[in-house]
Motif scaffolding. Structure first.
Motif, PDB file in Angstrom:
ATOM      1  N   LYS A  31       0.822  -1.211   0.000  1.00 39.35           N
ATOM      2  CA  LYS A  31       0.000   0.000   0.000  1.00 39.35           C
ATOM      3  C   LYS A  31       0.855   1.259   0.000  1.00 39.35           C
ATOM      4  O   LYS A  31       0.507   2.258  -0.642  1.00 39.35           O
ATOM      5  CB  LYS A  31      -0.951  -0.015   1.201  1.00 39.35           C
ATOM      6  N   LEU A  32       1.973   1.233   0.735  1.00 43.69           N
ATOM      7  CA  LEU A  32       2.862   2.398   0.745  1.00 43.69           C
ATOM      8  C   LEU A  32       3.431   2.683  -0.637  1.00 43.69           C
ATOM      9  O   LEU A  32       3.665   3.843  -0.986  1.00 43.69           O
ATOM     10  CB  LEU A  32       4.009   2.186   1.743  1.00 43.69           C
ATOM     11  N   ALA A  33       3.648   1.638  -1.412  1.00 43.46           N
ATOM     12  CA  ALA A  33       4.165   1.810  -2.773  1.00 43.46           C
ATOM     13  C   ALA A  33       3.134   2.466  -3.691  1.00 43.46           C
ATOM     14  O   ALA A  33       3.503   3.027  -4.728  1.00 43.46           O
ATOM     15  CB  ALA A  33       4.600   0.463  -3.344  1.00 43.46           C
ATOM     16  N   GLN A  34       1.876   2.428  -3.295  1.00 43.25           N
ATOM     17  CA  GLN A  34       0.802   2.955  -4.137  1.00 43.25           C
ATOM     18  C   GLN A  34       0.376   4.376  -3.769  1.00 43.25           C
ATOM     19  O   GLN A  34      -0.527   4.927  -4.396  1.00 43.25           O
ATOM     20  CB  GLN A  34      -0.412   2.029  -4.060  1.00 43.25           C
ATOM     21  N   ILE A  35       1.003   4.962  -2.749  1.00 44.55           N
ATOM     22  CA  ILE A  35       0.643   6.329  -2.368  1.00 44.55           C
ATOM     23  C   ILE A  35       1.859   7.245  -2.499  1.00 44.55           C
ATOM     24  O   ILE A  35       2.994   6.789  -2.541  1.00 44.55           O
ATOM     25  CB  ILE A  35       0.064   6.407  -0.932  1.00 44.55           C
ATOM     26  N   THR A  36       1.593   8.534  -2.547  1.00 47.10           N
ATOM     27  CA  THR A  36       2.660   9.527  -2.641  1.00 47.10           C
ATOM     28  C   THR A  36       3.109   9.943  -1.244  1.00 47.10           C
ATOM     29  O   THR A  36       2.439   9.657  -0.249  1.00 47.10           O
ATOM     30  CB  THR A  36       2.172  10.781  -3.389  1.00 47.10           C
ATOM     31  N   ASP A  37       4.219  10.662  -1.203  1.00 49.17           N
ATOM     32  CA  ASP A  37       4.688  11.192   0.080  1.00 49.17           C
ATOM     33  C   ASP A  37       3.656  12.141   0.686  1.00 49.17           C
ATOM     34  O   ASP A  37       3.437  12.138   1.898  1.00 49.17           O
ATOM     35  CB  ASP A  37       6.020  11.922  -0.094  1.00 49.17           C
ATOM     36  N   SER A  38       3.013  12.930  -0.148  1.00 44.42           N
ATOM     37  CA  SER A  38       1.988  13.863   0.339  1.00 44.42           C
ATOM     38  C   SER A  38       0.807  13.126   0.946  1.00 44.42           C
ATOM     39  O   SER A  38       0.271  13.532   1.980  1.00 44.42           O
ATOM     40  CB  SER A  38       1.500  14.765  -0.790  1.00 44.42           C
ATOM     41  N   GLU A  39       0.393  12.051   0.295  1.00 45.80           N
ATOM     42  CA  GLU A  39      -0.709  11.248   0.838  1.00 45.80           C
ATOM     43  C   GLU A  39      -0.307  10.609   2.162  1.00 45.80           C
ATOM     44  O   GLU A  39      -1.103  10.545   3.098  1.00 45.80           O
ATOM     45  CB  GLU A  39      -1.130  10.178  -0.171  1.00 45.80           C
ATOM     46  N   PHE A  40       0.938  10.141   2.251  1.00 38.65           N
ATOM     47  CA  PHE A  40       1.424   9.573   3.506  1.00 38.65           C
ATOM     48  C   PHE A  40       1.407  10.621   4.614  1.00 38.65           C
ATOM     49  O   PHE A  40       0.956  10.358   5.732  1.00 38.65           O
ATOM     50  CB  PHE A  40       2.844   9.009   3.339  1.00 38.65           C
ATOM     51  N   ASP A  41       1.902  11.824   4.291  1.00 40.95           N
ATOM     52  CA  ASP A  41       1.954  12.894   5.284  1.00 40.95           C
ATOM     53  C   ASP A  41       0.564  13.259   5.809  1.00 40.95           C
ATOM     54  O   ASP A  41       0.434  13.731   6.943  1.00 40.95           O
ATOM     55  CB  ASP A  41       2.625  14.135   4.701  1.00 40.95           C
ATOM     56  N   ALA A  42      -0.463  13.039   5.001  1.00 38.24           N
ATOM     57  CA  ALA A  42      -1.827  13.385   5.393  1.00 38.24           C
ATOM     58  C   ALA A  42      -2.517  12.278   6.193  1.00 38.24           C
ATOM     59  O   ALA A  42      -3.607  12.491   6.714  1.00 38.24           O
ATOM     60  CB  ALA A  42      -2.658  13.706   4.152  1.00 38.24           C
ATOM     61  N   LEU A  43      -1.883  11.119   6.321  1.00 40.04           N
ATOM     62  CA  LEU A  43      -2.500  10.017   7.061  1.00 40.04           C
ATOM     63  C   LEU A  43      -2.595  10.354   8.546  1.00 40.04           C
ATOM     64  O   LEU A  43      -1.629  10.824   9.144  1.00 40.04           O
ATOM     65  CB  LEU A  43      -1.693   8.724   6.899  1.00 40.04           C
ATOM     66  N   PRO A  44      -3.750  10.085   9.150  1.00 39.87           N
ATOM     67  CA  PRO A  44      -3.918  10.336  10.591  1.00 39.87           C
ATOM     68  C   PRO A  44      -3.371   9.156  11.409  1.00 39.87           C
ATOM     69  O   PRO A  44      -4.124   8.354  11.950  1.00 39.87           O
ATOM     70  CB  PRO A  44      -5.432  10.477  10.738  1.00 39.87           C
TER      71      PRO A  44
END
Length: 80
Positions: A50-63
């Motif tokens: 799943k981490l491979a499928q998201i961007t750094d920005s999307e990761f940073d927005a995860l709660p």
């Protein structure tokens, strides 16, 4: 991308604060797992995929981290 509760907990435990750093830490931990730790290996693989499928920005927005600030007007008024 949705992460389930177990995936989020694993991410909280191993995340140094960045998506790339988390991937590195999970890969390092995965390499230390024994044959009997299949469930943790499977969970780790799921998070890595799943981490491979998201961007750094999307990761940073995860709660990932709960808000531990006390609510105003709490029952006992104690501060943390």
């Amino acid at each position: 991308m949705k992460f389930n509760k177990e995936e989020k907990i694993l991410m909280m435990l191993y995340s140094p604060g960045t998506r790339t750093g988390l991937k590195e830490e999970l890969l390092r931990m995965r390499g230390e797992l024994g044959n009997r730790e299949r469930r943790l290996r499977s969970l780790t693989d799921s998070v890595l995929k799943k981490l491979a499928q998201i961007t750094d920005s999307e990761f940073d927005a995860l709660p990932l981290y709960p808000d531990l600030e006390p609510e105003e007007g709490g029952e006992d008024g104690n501060q943390i």
